[in-house]
Design a protein around this motif. Structure first.
Motif, short mmCIF file in Angstrom:
data_model
loop_
_atom_site.label_atom_id
_atom_site.label_comp_id
_atom_site.label_asym_id
_atom_site.label_seq_id
_atom_site.Cartn_x
_atom_site.Cartn_y
_atom_site.Cartn_z
N ASN A 50 0.73 -1.33 0.04
CA ASN A 50 -0.16 0.12 0.00
C ASN A 50 0.99 0.93 0.10
O ASN A 50 1.68 1.34 0.71
CB ASN A 50 -0.89 -0.04 1.16
CG ASN A 50 -1.98 -1.05 1.25
OD1 ASN A 50 -2.86 -1.06 0.53
ND2 ASN A 50 -1.80 -2.16 1.99
N LEU A 51 0.69 2.03 -1.01
CA LEU A 51 1.40 3.22 -0.93
C LEU A 51 0.84 4.44 0.07
O LEU A 51 -0.49 4.30 0.42
CB LEU A 51 1.17 4.26 -2.29
CG LEU A 51 2.15 3.78 -3.46
CD1 LEU A 51 1.73 4.39 -4.92
CD2 LEU A 51 3.60 4.00 -2.95
N GLY A 52 1.67 5.12 0.85
CA GLY A 52 1.20 6.21 1.86
C GLY A 52 1.61 7.42 1.48
O GLY A 52 2.20 7.77 0.46
N GLU A 53 1.31 8.41 2.38
CA GLU A 53 1.92 9.98 2.29
C GLU A 53 3.32 9.84 2.44
O GLU A 53 3.92 9.07 3.12
CB GLU A 53 1.11 10.61 3.37
CG GLU A 53 -0.55 10.55 3.08
CD GLU A 53 -0.96 11.33 1.85
OE1 GLU A 53 -0.35 12.18 1.34
OE2 GLU A 53 -1.99 10.52 1.34
N ASN A 54 3.69 11.08 1.86
CA ASN A 54 5.32 11.36 2.40
C ASN A 54 5.41 11.63 3.76
O ASN A 54 4.57 12.14 4.61
CB ASN A 54 5.54 12.68 1.50
CG ASN A 54 5.80 12.65 0.18
OD1 ASN A 54 6.01 11.41 -0.52
ND2 ASN A 54 5.81 13.65 -0.54
N GLY A 55 6.40 10.87 4.24
CA GLY A 55 6.84 11.00 5.73
C GLY A 55 6.20 9.80 6.56
O GLY A 55 6.35 9.42 7.77
N SER A 56 5.31 8.81 5.86
CA SER A 56 4.56 7.89 6.51
C SER A 56 5.50 6.69 7.01
O SER A 56 5.33 6.00 8.03
CB SER A 56 3.72 7.04 5.27
OG SER A 56 4.13 6.72 4.30
N VAL A 57 6.71 6.54 6.12
CA VAL A 57 7.52 5.33 6.62
C VAL A 57 9.04 6.16 7.01
O VAL A 57 9.85 5.39 7.41
CB VAL A 57 7.77 4.37 5.77
CG1 VAL A 57 6.19 3.70 5.95
CG2 VAL A 57 8.22 4.59 4.58
N SER A 58 9.48 7.18 6.29
CA SER A 58 10.85 7.69 6.46
C SER A 58 11.28 7.90 7.57
O SER A 58 12.57 7.76 7.89
CB SER A 58 10.68 8.86 5.49
OG SER A 58 9.95 10.21 5.85
N PHE A 59 10.41 8.21 8.73
CA PHE A 59 10.81 8.39 9.96
C PHE A 59 11.58 7.24 10.66
O PHE A 59 12.18 7.19 11.69
CB PHE A 59 9.66 8.80 10.81
CG PHE A 59 8.80 7.78 11.08
CD1 PHE A 59 8.75 6.90 12.32
CD2 PHE A 59 7.60 7.68 10.41
CE1 PHE A 59 7.83 6.27 12.52
CE2 PHE A 59 6.65 7.01 10.51
CZ PHE A 59 6.77 5.91 11.57
N MET A 60 11.37 5.96 9.78
CA MET A 60 12.11 4.65 10.37
C MET A 60 13.53 4.75 9.84
O MET A 60 14.02 3.51 10.13
CB MET A 60 10.86 3.39 9.96
CG MET A 60 9.70 3.60 10.45
SD MET A 60 8.61 2.23 9.80
CE MET A 60 7.09 2.67 10.17
N PHE A 61 13.87 5.49 9.33
CA PHE A 61 15.16 5.25 8.37
C PHE A 61 16.16 6.30 9.01
O PHE A 61 15.71 7.57 9.20
CB PHE A 61 14.94 5.21 6.99
CG PHE A 61 14.27 4.03 6.33
CD1 PHE A 61 15.06 2.98 5.81
CD2 PHE A 61 12.98 4.01 6.51
CE1 PHE A 61 14.25 1.93 5.34
CE2 PHE A 61 12.37 2.81 6.08
CZ PHE A 61 12.79 1.75 5.33
N ASP A 62 17.33 6.24 9.10
CA ASP A 62 18.53 7.26 9.05
C ASP A 62 19.13 7.19 7.98
O ASP A 62 19.62 6.55 7.46
CB ASP A 62 19.32 6.89 10.39
CG ASP A 62 18.47 6.78 11.78
OD1 ASP A 62 17.68 7.56 12.01
OD2 ASP A 62 18.91 5.78 12.45
N ARG A 63 19.55 8.52 7.56
CA ARG A 63 20.47 8.82 6.39
C ARG A 63 22.18 8.58 7.13
O ARG A 63 22.58 9.21 7.79
CB ARG A 63 20.22 10.25 6.01
CG ARG A 63 20.90 10.57 4.61
CD ARG A 63 20.45 11.71 3.97
NE ARG A 63 21.34 11.96 2.78
CZ ARG A 63 20.94 11.27 1.45
NH1 ARG A 63 19.96 10.52 1.51
NH2 ARG A 63 21.68 11.61 0.55
N LYS A 64 22.64 7.77 6.26
CA LYS A 64 24.08 7.46 6.66
C LYS A 64 25.01 7.27 5.58
O LYS A 64 24.54 6.87 4.65
CB LYS A 64 23.98 6.07 7.55
CG LYS A 64 23.12 6.17 8.91
CD LYS A 64 24.16 6.86 9.91
CE LYS A 64 23.30 7.17 11.28
NZ LYS A 64 24.16 8.09 12.21
#
Length: 243
Positions: free
Chosen positions: A123-137
């Protein structure tokens, strides 16, 4: 991050991709584009791009293809306007998925991505719906298939270079940095004669999701469907793939 091997997942996916006709150059094109986008198109100053180009040439990717993808990333390709778009959603079993695309037709790409999710239990979600679960490294891999590299030496060198974590894995060492330190760490390691199997600034899951065999098989079909789109540049997810 210890206990989870991004490198193992990368190798598994690359081996599966390489078994498919036409996937090898596509993978190299994505790696070159991402490296050039993040660090610029100069091979002399962008170590990640230099590594990506060397790998592409080793697989006999034509120079024209390499140059075209660098120009795409740096905005100097004539005759086409490309737009970067990020899609977020969930795959089977609640796996968090982020899809980065580069497209000259966002309506076409949106339809392809939406169809891939819908057909394969996501299922596609809105922007920000899962990105908080990742860290940029920053992410760097030093292969150690022969087991000849000393863990203490690599750890000391990596920390001296500015890495924040070194994770031993089977046949490799994974190094993590802050994004702003990535280029300096890569430069230091190369100057000290380390051969880097992979290097990029990427998204690292904060936690991993383990699925049943059935749901993992469905998730793999979703990834395959997304990879079949020439517009998809990168896919991030928090699935812990089984052996």
């Amino acid at each position: 991050m210890a206990g989870h091997s991004k490198w193992k997942n990368i190798q598994k996916r690359k081996n599966a991709q390489d078994a498919k006709k036409g996937k090898i150059f596509m993978r190299h094109a994505k790696d070159i584009y991402i490296a050039a986008k993040q660090g610029g198109g100069d091979l002399g100053t962008n170590a990640a791009l230099r590594t990506a180009v060397e790998k592409a040439k080793a697989d006999n990717m034509p120079n024209d293809n390499i140059d075209r993808n660098i120009k795409k990333a740096t905005g100097s390709l004539d005759g086409a306007t490309y737009e970067e778009i990020t899609y977020e959603g969930y795959g089977p079993g609640g796996v968090a998925v982020i899809v980065n695309v580069l497209t000259d037709n966002k309506n076409r790409t949106a339809a392809e991505v939406r169809h891939a999710f819908k057909k394969n239990g996501g299922n596609l979600g809105e922007n920000g719906s899962v990105s908080f679960m990742f860290d940029r490294k920053g992410y760097i891999v030093i292969e150690n298939e022969e087991g000849t590299l000393d863990e203490d030496t690599i750890t000391m060198d990596a920390l001296e270079a500015g890495a924040e974590d070194v994770v031993p894995q089977e046949g490799a060492f994974e190094l993590y940095t802050e994004p702003e330190d990535f280029q300096e760490v890569v430069k230091y390691l190369e100057e000290n004669d380390y051969t880097l199997a992979d290097s990029e600034v990427t998204l690292i899951p904060q936690n991993y999701n383990q699925l049943s065999q059935e749901d993992e098989a469905k998730m793999m079909k979703l990834i395959d469907a997304l990879e079949d789109s020439e517009d998809v540049q990168d896919i991030h997810h928090n699935l812990e793939e089984s052996n």
